[in-house]
Motif scaffolding. Structure first.
Motif, PDB file in Angstrom:
ATOM      1  N   ASP A   1      35.167  41.545  43.859  1.00 20.46           N
ATOM      2  CA  ASP A   1      35.396  40.916  45.170  1.00 20.46           C
ATOM      3  C   ASP A   1      35.860  41.902  46.238  1.00 20.46           C
ATOM      4  N   ASN A   2      36.845  42.770  45.882  1.00 18.69           N
ATOM      5  CA  ASN A   2      37.395  43.648  46.935  1.00 18.69           C
ATOM      6  C   ASN A   2      36.336  44.594  47.498  1.00 18.69           C
TER       7      ASN A   2
ATOM      8  N   LYS B   1      37.419  33.612  46.401  1.00 18.00           N
ATOM      9  CA  LYS B   1      38.216  34.728  46.934  1.00 18.00           C
ATOM     10  C   LYS B   1      37.479  35.421  48.090  1.00 18.00           C
ATOM     11  N   GLN B   2      36.180  35.587  47.949  1.00  8.19           N
ATOM     12  CA  GLN B   2      35.411  36.208  49.043  1.00  8.19           C
ATOM     13  C   GLN B   2      35.425  35.319  50.286  1.00  8.19           C
TER      14      GLN B   2
ATOM     15  N   THR C   1      32.231  33.935  45.903  1.00  4.64           N
ATOM     16  CA  THR C   1      33.389  33.415  45.160  1.00  4.64           C
ATOM     17  C   THR C   1      34.366  32.855  46.195  1.00  4.64           C
TER      18      THR C   1
END
Ligand code: AMP
Length: 215
Positions: free
Chosen positions: A61-62, A90-91, A88
């Protein structure tokens, strides 16, 4: 207009994005295409992404958030269509945060809904031009000469992640990690689910009528 296009691999996101950007004069930002370009150029990012991509896994993700926020920052004021990102929750949260910091938001989320058997047929029959990224299909979108790109004459290839075995992993990842985004965005009331089982032209009309009603 800022649009997110959601949908399983093979739902037709890339094809529909091309129609959308032409009609509404937006920038097409496909995380998969951007990653593939990094790989062709042999950048550090491309090297990092390679093994995840070829096995059908998701790039961390990062890494993706940083790459896509950078691309969005360089987009023209008219807006863009995000294709393959976020993938996701998180994204999506990272995207919201970056947009919020600029007092911006996503205007519409289109969710292309396609049955799994249709997806598998679409993906395993897909062939791409390694040079210009044009997309063909062995049954539905055939090049003029079998196996050769109409635009630049390159030999068409199958993406390593379009094989039947890898498609199963990609669909599993989609169901587990990306499908929950529909609920995430539904909280903001901006998701439009489109039946994308039909012909690309029919799906395009459904999308246009929805986006026209928002404009
Ligand atoms: P696509 O062309 O969108 O199917 O993406 C091809 C591959 O690139 C995916 O199977 C992932 O390995 C990687 N990828 C593309 N977009 C993302 C994303 N938003 N998050 C993580 N991995 C991604």
């Amino acid at each position: 207009m800022r649009i997110v296009l959601l949908g399983a691999p093979g739902a037709g996101k890339g094809t529909q994005c091309k129609y959308i950007v032409d009609r509404y004069h937006l920038l097409h930002l496909s995380s998969g295409d951007i990653l593939r370009r990094h790989r062709v150029r042999g950048t550090e990012l491309g090297k990092k992404a390679q093994s995840y991509m070829d096995s059908g896994g998701l790039v961390p993700d990062n890494v993706i958030i940083e790459m896509m926020i950078g691309e969005i920052g360089r987009a023209p004021a008219g807006g863009y269509v995000l294709d393959g990102f976020p993938r996701t929750v998180k994204q999506a949260a990272g995207l919201d945060k970056a947009l919020g910091d600029k007092d911006e938001k996503i205007d519409a989320v289109l969710n292309l809904s396609v049955d799994e058997d249709v997806i598998v047929r679409r993906i395993t029959g897909r062939r791409i031009c390694p040079k210009c990224a044009a997309v063909y299909h062995i049954e539905n979108v055939r090049p003029r000469v079998d196996g050769v790109c109409d635009k630049d004459g390159s030999k068409l290839v199958q993406r390593p992640d379009d094989t039947a075995e890898v498609v199963i992993t990609r669909l599993k990842n989609y169901n587990e990690q990306t499908a929950p985004l529909v609920d995430y965005y539904n909280r903001g009331d901006s998701v439009y689910t489109i039946d994308a089982n039909g012909d690309a032209e029919d799906v395009k009309e459904l999308i246009f009528s929805k986006l026209d009603s928002l404009a």
